[in-house]
Design a protein around this motif. Sequence first.
Motif, PDB file in Angstrom:
ATOM      1  N   GLY A  57       0.779  -1.232   0.000  1.00 51.94           N
ATOM      2  CA  GLY A  57       0.000   0.000   0.000  1.00 51.94           C
ATOM      3  C   GLY A  57       0.805   1.272   0.000  1.00 51.94           C
ATOM      4  N   GLN A  58       2.114   1.188  -0.227  1.00 52.37           N
ATOM      5  CA  GLN A  58       2.980   2.361  -0.225  1.00 52.37           C
ATOM      6  C   GLN A  58       3.326   2.745  -1.660  1.00 52.37           C
ATOM      7  OE1 GLN A  58       6.408   1.691   2.325  1.00 52.37           O
ATOM      8  NE2 GLN A  58       5.223   0.259   3.574  1.00 52.37           N
ATOM      9  N   PRO A  59       2.905   3.918  -2.124  1.00 49.85           N
ATOM     10  CA  PRO A  59       3.212   4.315  -3.501  1.00 49.85           C
ATOM     11  C   PRO A  59       4.699   4.553  -3.704  1.00 49.85           C
ATOM     12  CG  PRO A  59       2.197   6.124  -2.290  1.00 49.85           C
ATOM     13  CD  PRO A  59       2.108   4.921  -1.406  1.00 49.85           C
ATOM     14  N   ALA A  60       5.115   4.450  -4.955  1.00 54.84           N
ATOM     15  CA  ALA A  60       6.490   4.805  -5.302  1.00 54.84           C
ATOM     16  C   ALA A  60       6.632   6.320  -5.287  1.00 54.84           C
ATOM     17  CB  ALA A  60       6.830   4.245  -6.680  1.00 54.84           C
ATOM     18  N   ALA A  61       7.845   6.794  -5.451  1.00 53.96           N
ATOM     19  CA  ALA A  61       8.092   8.238  -5.410  1.00 53.96           C
ATOM     20  C   ALA A  61       7.366   8.961  -6.528  1.00 53.96           C
ATOM     21  CB  ALA A  61       9.591   8.512  -5.476  1.00 53.96           C
ATOM     22  N   SER A  62       7.119   8.275  -7.642  1.00 57.28           N
ATOM     23  CA  SER A  62       6.426   8.878  -8.774  1.00 57.28           C
ATOM     24  C   SER A  62       5.791   7.773  -9.609  1.00 57.28           C
ATOM     25  CB  SER A  62       7.400   9.678  -9.648  1.00 57.28           C
ATOM     26  OG  SER A  62       8.293   8.797 -10.309  1.00 57.28           O
ATOM     27  N   ASP A  64       6.224   7.369 -12.718  1.00 64.74           N
ATOM     28  CA  ASP A  64       7.282   6.870 -13.595  1.00 64.74           C
ATOM     29  C   ASP A  64       8.113   5.794 -12.908  1.00 64.74           C
ATOM     30  OD1 ASP A  64       7.367   7.831 -16.243  1.00 64.74           O
ATOM     31  OD2 ASP A  64       7.875   9.833 -15.526  1.00 64.74           O
ATOM     32  N   GLU A  65       8.476   6.048 -11.649  1.00 63.31           N
ATOM     33  CA  GLU A  65       9.272   5.048 -10.924  1.00 63.31           C
ATOM     34  C   GLU A  65       8.476   3.751 -10.767  1.00 63.31           C
ATOM     35  OE1 GLU A  65      10.642   4.275  -6.395  1.00 63.31           O
ATOM     36  OE2 GLU A  65      11.286   6.210  -7.232  1.00 63.31           O
ATOM     37  N   ALA A  66       7.201   3.877 -10.478  1.00 57.10           N
ATOM     38  CA  ALA A  66       6.362   2.684 -10.317  1.00 57.10           C
ATOM     39  C   ALA A  66       6.280   1.893 -11.611  1.00 57.10           C
ATOM     40  CB  ALA A  66       4.969   3.107  -9.855  1.00 57.10           C
ATOM     41  N   SER A  67       6.021   2.584 -12.720  1.00 55.58           N
ATOM     42  CA  SER A  67       5.871   1.876 -13.992  1.00 55.58           C
ATOM     43  C   SER A  67       7.202   1.300 -14.463  1.00 55.58           C
ATOM     44  CB  SER A  67       5.278   2.799 -15.053  1.00 55.58           C
ATOM     45  OG  SER A  67       6.117   3.895 -15.315  1.00 55.58           O
ATOM     46  N   GLU A  68       8.305   1.986 -14.188  1.00 52.80           N
ATOM     47  CA  GLU A  68       9.616   1.454 -14.570  1.00 52.80           C
ATOM     48  C   GLU A  68       9.924   0.160 -13.823  1.00 52.80           C
ATOM     49  OE1 GLU A  68      12.242   4.703 -13.876  1.00 52.80           O
ATOM     50  OE2 GLU A  68      11.402   5.888 -15.514  1.00 52.80           O
ATOM     51  N   ALA A  69       9.621   0.142 -12.538  1.00 50.32           N
ATOM     52  CA  ALA A  69       9.847  -1.079 -11.761  1.00 50.32           C
ATOM     53  C   ALA A  69       8.999  -2.221 -12.296  1.00 50.32           C
ATOM     54  CB  ALA A  69       9.528  -0.820 -10.292  1.00 50.32           C
ATOM     55  N   ALA A  70       7.733  -1.937 -12.566  1.00 45.93           N
ATOM     56  CA  ALA A  70       6.833  -2.985 -13.049  1.00 45.93           C
ATOM     57  C   ALA A  70       7.240  -3.469 -14.435  1.00 45.93           C
ATOM     58  CB  ALA A  70       5.399  -2.464 -13.066  1.00 45.93           C
ATOM     59  N   CYS A  71       7.620  -2.544 -15.316  1.00 45.73           N
ATOM     60  CA  CYS A  71       8.014  -2.931 -16.677  1.00 45.73           C
ATOM     61  C   CYS A  71       9.300  -3.743 -16.679  1.00 45.73           C
ATOM     62  CB  CYS A  71       8.161  -1.692 -17.546  1.00 45.73           C
ATOM     63  SG  CYS A  71       6.591  -0.921 -18.009  1.00 45.73           S
ATOM     64  N   THR A 100      -1.233  -5.837 -12.160  1.00 44.34           N
ATOM     65  CA  THR A 100      -0.187  -4.853 -11.906  1.00 44.34           C
ATOM     66  C   THR A 100      -0.663  -3.447 -12.246  1.00 44.34           C
ATOM     67  OG1 THR A 100       1.516  -6.513 -12.341  1.00 44.34           O
ATOM     68  CG2 THR A 100       2.183  -4.202 -12.451  1.00 44.34           C
ATOM     69  N   ALA A 101      -1.308  -3.297 -13.396  1.00 39.93           N
ATOM     70  CA  ALA A 101      -1.804  -1.978 -13.804  1.00 39.93           C
ATOM     71  C   ALA A 101      -2.829  -1.446 -12.812  1.00 39.93           C
ATOM     72  CB  ALA A 101      -2.409  -2.056 -15.200  1.00 39.93           C
ATOM     73  N   ALA A 102      -3.719  -2.309 -12.324  1.00 37.57           N
ATOM     74  CA  ALA A 102      -4.738  -1.868 -11.368  1.00 37.57           C
ATOM     75  C   ALA A 102      -4.091  -1.425 -10.057  1.00 37.57           C
ATOM     76  CB  ALA A 102      -5.738  -2.997 -11.113  1.00 37.57           C
ATOM     77  N   LEU A 103      -3.089  -2.155  -9.600  1.00 34.78           N
ATOM     78  CA  LEU A 103      -2.391  -1.772  -8.370  1.00 34.78           C
ATOM     79  C   LEU A 103      -1.684  -0.430  -8.542  1.00 34.78           C
ATOM     80  CD1 LEU A 103      -1.340  -2.383  -5.505  1.00 34.78           C
ATOM     81  CD2 LEU A 103       0.558  -3.628  -6.580  1.00 34.78           C
ATOM     82  N   LEU A 104      -1.007  -0.252  -9.669  1.00 35.38           N
ATOM     83  CA  LEU A 104      -0.294   1.004  -9.912  1.00 35.38           C
ATOM     84  C   LEU A 104      -1.262   2.185  -9.953  1.00 35.38           C
ATOM     85  CD1 LEU A 104       2.260  -0.078 -12.673  1.00 35.38           C
ATOM     86  CD2 LEU A 104       2.646   0.121 -10.233  1.00 35.38           C
ATOM     87  N   ALA A 105      -2.396   2.002 -10.616  1.00 39.22           N
ATOM     88  CA  ALA A 105      -3.374   3.092 -10.714  1.00 39.22           C
ATOM     89  C   ALA A 105      -4.046   3.377  -9.382  1.00 39.22           C
ATOM     90  CB  ALA A 105      -4.421   2.749 -11.774  1.00 39.22           C
ATOM     91  N   LEU A 106      -4.169   2.363  -8.546  1.00 35.45           N
ATOM     92  CA  LEU A 106      -4.754   2.558  -7.222  1.00 35.45           C
ATOM     93  C   LEU A 106      -3.900   3.496  -6.376  1.00 35.45           C
ATOM     94  CD1 LEU A 106      -6.949   1.584  -5.123  1.00 35.45           C
ATOM     95  CD2 LEU A 106      -5.276  -0.158  -4.458  1.00 35.45           C
ATOM     96  N   LEU A 107      -2.582   3.410  -6.559  1.00 36.51           N
ATOM     97  CA  LEU A 107      -1.649   4.119  -5.673  1.00 36.51           C
ATOM     98  C   LEU A 107      -1.081   5.405  -6.262  1.00 36.51           C
ATOM     99  CD1 LEU A 107       0.373   1.046  -4.357  1.00 36.51           C
ATOM    100  CD2 LEU A 107      -1.328   2.360  -3.095  1.00 36.51           C
ATOM    101  N   HIS A 108      -1.247   5.621  -7.570  1.00 34.53           N
ATOM    102  CA  HIS A 108      -0.592   6.749  -8.218  1.00 34.53           C
ATOM    103  C   HIS A 108      -1.572   7.536  -9.083  1.00 34.53           C
ATOM    104  CE1 HIS A 108       2.502   3.632  -7.460  1.00 34.53           C
ATOM    105  NE2 HIS A 108       3.228   4.661  -7.079  1.00 34.53           N
ATOM    106  N   PRO A 109      -1.290   8.819  -9.309  1.00 33.14           N
ATOM    107  CA  PRO A 109      -2.246   9.684 -10.002  1.00 33.14           C
ATOM    108  C   PRO A 109      -2.149   9.630 -11.524  1.00 33.14           C
ATOM    109  CG  PRO A 109      -0.391  10.996  -9.234  1.00 33.14           C
ATOM    110  CD  PRO A 109      -0.159   9.598  -8.720  1.00 33.14           C
ATOM    111  N   TRP A 110      -2.047   8.428 -12.078  1.00 36.57           N
ATOM    112  CA  TRP A 110      -2.158   8.231 -13.519  1.00 36.57           C
ATOM    113  C   TRP A 110      -3.390   7.369 -13.774  1.00 36.57           C
ATOM    114  CZ3 TRP A 110       3.156   6.567 -16.064  1.00 36.57           C
ATOM    115  CH2 TRP A 110       4.007   7.673 -16.101  1.00 36.57           C
ATOM    116  N   PRO A 111      -4.072   7.560 -14.906  1.00 40.91           N
ATOM    117  CA  PRO A 111      -5.186   6.665 -15.243  1.00 40.91           C
ATOM    118  C   PRO A 111      -4.667   5.265 -15.529  1.00 40.91           C
ATOM    119  CG  PRO A 111      -4.673   8.105 -17.091  1.00 40.91           C
ATOM    120  CD  PRO A 111      -3.856   8.599 -15.933  1.00 40.91           C
TER     121      PRO A 111
END
Length: 231
Positions: A57-62, A64-71, A100-111
Amino acid sequence: MNAVLLALEGIAGAGKSTLRDRLLDDTRSQGIVASHTGQFSWLSPTATRTLTRMRAGQPAASPDEASEAACWDLALHARFILTPATTAGPVIADRLTLSTAALLALLHPWPVHAFVERLAEQTAAWPRLTVLLTTPPTTCNTRIATRATARRFAEDPDTAHRLADLYEQAADAWAATTGLPVLRHPCTTTADLDHLAAFCLDELRVAPASQSRSQEFADEPEPPPPRSMGP
């Protein structure tokens, strides 16, 4: 030649593990050598640290950082786990890109579609079929309440309702981005389970193409890491 990769998606308690186990039993009884994998590869320590925090439940710093880690994790997953596994037989992924996409969107301000599009760049990880279990969150919550383990972040009832909506959006984005099918169906009753298992088993029986997309990418050099990720 590579066999089928089938992804099972949905919120906690939707019935993914039940369907996965049923499919593994059914394939075994029919002499089909199938295997299963999880959502992440855990092969990059840097990406793993970011993904582990997000799962708690802890978002990444941004974003971009979240999506880079996941990719980066998905690229490693495709190259070292998914592609080798599909050379041996059908593979069932218990969660993959939509989760993964749903988790990232839950925690970060990207659609959610922005994360889906980034993850879809890892074409070697595309499943032939994605099954989204649309079991109602209230039913999932009832199932989770019977478990002996403590609830995880994503199993909170309010969070589960939000995730259910994000999964639907992610499924739309995935189909639009890749052109690949998403089967949406609840897994609430025994009849649901029987229907889903029969449908998925037919997919897992499909003979591999002469050269699948996964094999094409397996023959390419190892992909470079995203901007800030490393092995």
